[in-house]
Design a protein around this motif. Structure first.
Motif, PDB file in Angstrom:
ATOM      1  N   THR A 250     -11.724  10.169   1.934  1.00  0.00           N
ATOM      2  CA  THR A 250     -11.176  11.517   1.424  1.00  0.00           C
ATOM      3  C   THR A 250     -11.140  11.213   0.413  1.00  0.00           C
ATOM      4  O   THR A 250     -11.619  12.494  -0.443  1.00  0.00           O
ATOM      5  N   LEU A 251     -10.963  10.153   0.154  1.00  0.00           N
ATOM      6  CA  LEU A 251     -10.763   9.990  -1.117  1.00  0.00           C
ATOM      7  C   LEU A 251     -11.952  10.525  -2.600  1.00  0.00           C
ATOM      8  O   LEU A 251     -12.537  10.976  -3.119  1.00  0.00           O
ATOM      9  N   GLY A 252     -13.957   9.435  -2.034  1.00  0.00           N
ATOM     10  CA  GLY A 252     -14.476   9.943  -2.303  1.00  0.00           C
ATOM     11  C   GLY A 252     -15.132  11.512  -2.295  1.00  0.00           C
ATOM     12  O   GLY A 252     -15.802  12.051  -3.090  1.00  0.00           O
ATOM     13  N   TRP A 253     -14.935  12.448  -1.864  1.00  0.00           N
ATOM     14  CA  TRP A 253     -14.964  13.946  -1.264  1.00  0.00           C
ATOM     15  C   TRP A 253     -14.251  13.809  -2.441  1.00  0.00           C
ATOM     16  O   TRP A 253     -14.610  15.199  -2.341  1.00  0.00           O
ATOM     17  N   TYR A 254     -12.756  13.759  -2.511  1.00  0.00           N
ATOM     18  CA  TYR A 254     -12.366  14.337  -3.686  1.00  0.00           C
ATOM     19  C   TYR A 254     -12.530  14.626  -5.042  1.00  0.00           C
ATOM     20  O   TYR A 254     -12.683  15.111  -5.500  1.00  0.00           O
ATOM     21  N   GLN A 255     -13.353  12.691  -5.324  1.00  0.00           N
ATOM     22  CA  GLN A 255     -13.817  12.549  -6.452  1.00  0.00           C
ATOM     23  C   GLN A 255     -14.959  14.077  -6.667  1.00  0.00           C
ATOM     24  O   GLN A 255     -15.570  14.435  -7.655  1.00  0.00           O
TER      25      GLN A 255
ATOM     26  N   ALA B 105      -5.331   6.990  -7.515  1.00  0.00           N
ATOM     27  CA  ALA B 105      -5.880   6.466  -6.136  1.00  0.00           C
ATOM     28  C   ALA B 105      -6.425   5.641  -5.375  1.00  0.00           C
ATOM     29  O   ALA B 105      -6.465   4.569  -4.769  1.00  0.00           O
ATOM     30  N   MET B 106      -7.477   5.999  -6.078  1.00  0.00           N
ATOM     31  CA  MET B 106      -8.951   5.036  -6.501  1.00  0.00           C
ATOM     32  C   MET B 106      -8.218   3.782  -6.075  1.00  0.00           C
ATOM     33  O   MET B 106      -8.149   2.107  -5.856  1.00  0.00           O
ATOM     34  N   CYS B 107      -7.425   3.266  -7.931  1.00  0.00           N
ATOM     35  CA  CYS B 107      -7.060   1.718  -7.535  1.00  0.00           C
ATOM     36  C   CYS B 107      -6.195   1.167  -6.807  1.00  0.00           C
ATOM     37  O   CYS B 107      -5.710   0.292  -6.590  1.00  0.00           O
ATOM     38  N   VAL B 108      -4.768   1.998  -6.689  1.00  0.00           N
ATOM     39  CA  VAL B 108      -3.532   1.525  -5.441  1.00  0.00           C
ATOM     40  C   VAL B 108      -4.681   1.460  -3.842  1.00  0.00           C
ATOM     41  O   VAL B 108      -4.357   0.512  -3.070  1.00  0.00           O
ATOM     42  N   LEU B 109      -5.641   2.245  -3.431  1.00  0.00           N
ATOM     43  CA  LEU B 109      -5.758   1.982  -2.568  1.00  0.00           C
ATOM     44  C   LEU B 109      -7.556   0.672  -2.134  1.00  0.00           C
ATOM     45  O   LEU B 109      -6.834   0.130  -1.362  1.00  0.00           O
ATOM     46  N   VAL B 110      -7.754   0.847  -3.437  1.00  0.00           N
ATOM     47  CA  VAL B 110      -8.662  -0.245  -3.416  1.00  0.00           C
ATOM     48  C   VAL B 110      -7.785  -1.832  -3.529  1.00  0.00           C
ATOM     49  O   VAL B 110      -8.209  -3.063  -2.621  1.00  0.00           O
TER      50      VAL B 110
ATOM     51  N   VAL C 141      -6.637  -3.523 -13.085  1.00  0.00           N
ATOM     52  CA  VAL C 141      -7.065  -2.336 -12.399  1.00  0.00           C
ATOM     53  C   VAL C 141      -5.604  -2.214 -11.698  1.00  0.00           C
ATOM     54  O   VAL C 141      -5.306  -1.119 -10.664  1.00  0.00           O
ATOM     55  N   GLY C 142      -5.262  -3.561 -10.861  1.00  0.00           N
ATOM     56  CA  GLY C 142      -4.529  -3.474  -9.688  1.00  0.00           C
ATOM     57  C   GLY C 142      -2.962  -2.933 -10.164  1.00  0.00           C
ATOM     58  O   GLY C 142      -1.679  -2.683  -9.273  1.00  0.00           O
TER      59      GLY C 142
END
Ligand code: PHE
Ligand code: NA
Length: 506
Positions: free
Chosen positions: A86-91, A404-409, A439-440
């Protein structure tokens, strides 16, 4: 993988294409003004700190994800964890939204390139741009907020930009995208180089440079200056909205990542500084011609800088036509190489999800997005829509995707270590534990704070005095549409095999 993945033909193709994406309109019309307004020479301190603590680390995160999981943003994210798709599609949605209006700006630059030859804009360049060229409607006054009154002078170059973009996309990564960058990046450097050197020899150039670089050290105590620095780096490197994930996925398996990343980051910042010098030298000349103090000059950033102030300056120069052509030609090249990068994100994502060819993806996306682009941005209400969408996509869209990317990954999937090892196993320049910290911890904190403060400002102060309902539809509505798009595409079944993939190297 069902088909062998497309690849850059080599390191130079990868690096030039990544620089081509990063170097865009922001380098030319955004950086100089932001630096000037946020401490001048002193701005370089927070700017460099932002580059090192957030710019390069997040660039590496994008590279590591794309290269290790070898997919477009949704596929790579899904390979990290099922629902991250979903994050990928948001991007992807952000890229699509940016593409529909970015093409319009390239179209304007194309028109003005043409107008340079006979200095068509005359003496009153404000009227020429807003009234004669864009035919901007009197929204909120006599005219409605949305019209279908097309402006042919915008419509024709806009369609042309879409046609060329579709051709480039359908030719593929090596024969389309890379080729455009191999051609345009050296040309851009030469054209812009001539322009900057010419500016330095104009009378009054040093006044402009003094204005830009005189340090105001007190600015370093101002939190907004630091936010501006992180915002500029972030926007300028085009990180965290899928572009660098996609580009790195076409890098060959054993391709070095970290040194090219540094080259890209410093080339982009170098170009920005270079543009700052050229633009401010030229503005110093303009101030002298108009007999005003530098501080009283108006229109020194954004579209107004490029399409009102620069034409005025060109008209007052000896051999101005050539200078104008070089300037608008540079805008077209810088913009077009960035455009193909955002469109490639969308194309790659749909190719993989629906198992379609790049040709089908190029025509499908180009067709749908091209129509939206024409309907929204080649009419008399195009400017206000563009301004609003741009503000929301950049200040809310991109920043939220990054957090979102930093937190999720890093935190939810806990992939920090694995991705760092991946970077190190293919690269000669090794990244240490500091990377995971940046990054984290640091980047999500700074960017999260930036996001909250920007949302707050937009909610409290609105934007440019536009009607609240309009901001609701075009600004917040766009963000809501990104989320809906992301959820719907995640729920759409994959038509190509995605779960048969083994990350490499082990
Ligand atoms: N990084 C680009 C710049 O500095 C902006 C950009 C926007 C690039 C959208 C790609 C896509 O201008
Ligand atoms: Na940039």
């Amino acid at each position: 993988e069902a088909r062998p993945r497309e690849e850059w033909t080599g390191q130079v193709g990868f690096i030039l294409s990544a620089i081509g994406s990063a170097v865009g309109l922001g380098n030319i019309w955004r950086f100089p003004g932001v630096a000037y307004e946020n401490g001048g020479g002193a701005f370089l301190v927070p700017y460099l700190i932002a580059l090192i603590t957030a710019g390069v680390p997040i660039l590496y995160l994008d590279y590591a994800i794309g290269h290790r999981f070898r997919g477009s943003a949704p596929l790579a994210m899904r390979r990290i964890s099922r629902w991250f798709e979903t994050l990928g599609w948001y991007q992807v949605a952000i890229c699509l939204a940016i593409a529909v209006y970015y093409t319009a700006v390239i179209a304007w630059a194309l028109s003005f390139f043409w107008y340079s030859f006979d200095l068509r804009w005359g003496d009153d360049t404000t009227t020429f741009f807003l009234v004669d060229y864009l035919q901007v409607a009197d929204v909120g006054g006599a005219d409605p907020w949305f019209t279908l009154d097309f402006v042919p002078a915008v419509l024709i170059p806009l369609v042309l930009v879409w046609v060329v973009a579709i051709i480039v996309l359908s030719a593929g990564v090596a024969r389309g995208v890379q080729r455009v960058n191999l051609l345009f990046m050296p040309l851009l450097l030469v054209a812009f180089g001539v322009l900057v050197v010419r500016s330095l020899f104009l009378p009054g150039a040093t006044d402009g440079l003094n204005a830009l670089f005189t340090p105001n050290w007190a600015a370093l105590g101002d939190a907004d200056v630091w936010i501006a620095a992180y915002g500029q780096i972030f926007f300028s490197l085009s990180i965290a909205f899928g572009i660098m994930i996609t580009y790195a996925s076409y890098r060959r398996r054993r391709g070095n990542l970290t040194s090219p990343g540094l080259v890209v980051a410093f080339a982009n910042s170098g170009f920005e500084l270079f543009a700052g010098i050229g633009v401010f030298a030229a503005l110093g000349f303009l101030a002298g011609q108009e007999g005003v103090a530098f501080g009283e000059l108006e229109g020194i950033t954004g579209p107004i800088l490029s399409f009102v102030t620069f034409p005025a300056l060109v008209s007052q120069m000896p051999a101005g036509a050539l200078f104008g052509a070089l300037f608008f030609g540079s805008l077209v090249m810088a913009g077009f190489t960035s455009l193909v990068s955002i469109l490639q994100v969308v194309s790659a994502a749909f190719q993989e999800k629906l198992s379609i060819s790049r040709r089908q993806a190029a025509f499908g996306i180009g067709g749908v997005a091209g129509v939206i682009s024409v309907l929204g941005f080649s009419t008399t209400t195009g400017l206000i829509a563009l301004d609003t969408l741009d503000n929301w996509a950049n200040n809310v869209g991109i920043v939220s995707a990054a957090v979102a990317m930093c937190v999720l990954v890093i935190w939810v999937a806990r992939r920090g270590r694995e991705l760092r090892f991946h970077l190190n196993s293919v690269s000669t320049l090794q990244v240490g534990g500091w990377w995971t910290f940046f990054v984290g911890v640091l980047a999500p904190l700074v960017l999260g704070w930036m996001l909250v403060s920007r949302i707050q400002t937009l909610l409290v102060e609105g934007y440019e005095g536009y009607a609240t309902w309009y901001l609701g539809v075009v600004g917040w509505g766009a963000i809501a549409a990104f989320v809906v798009f992301a959820v719907v595409l995640t729920l759409t079944p994959w038509r190509s095999p995605v779960d048969v993939y083994a990350p490499w190297p082990r």
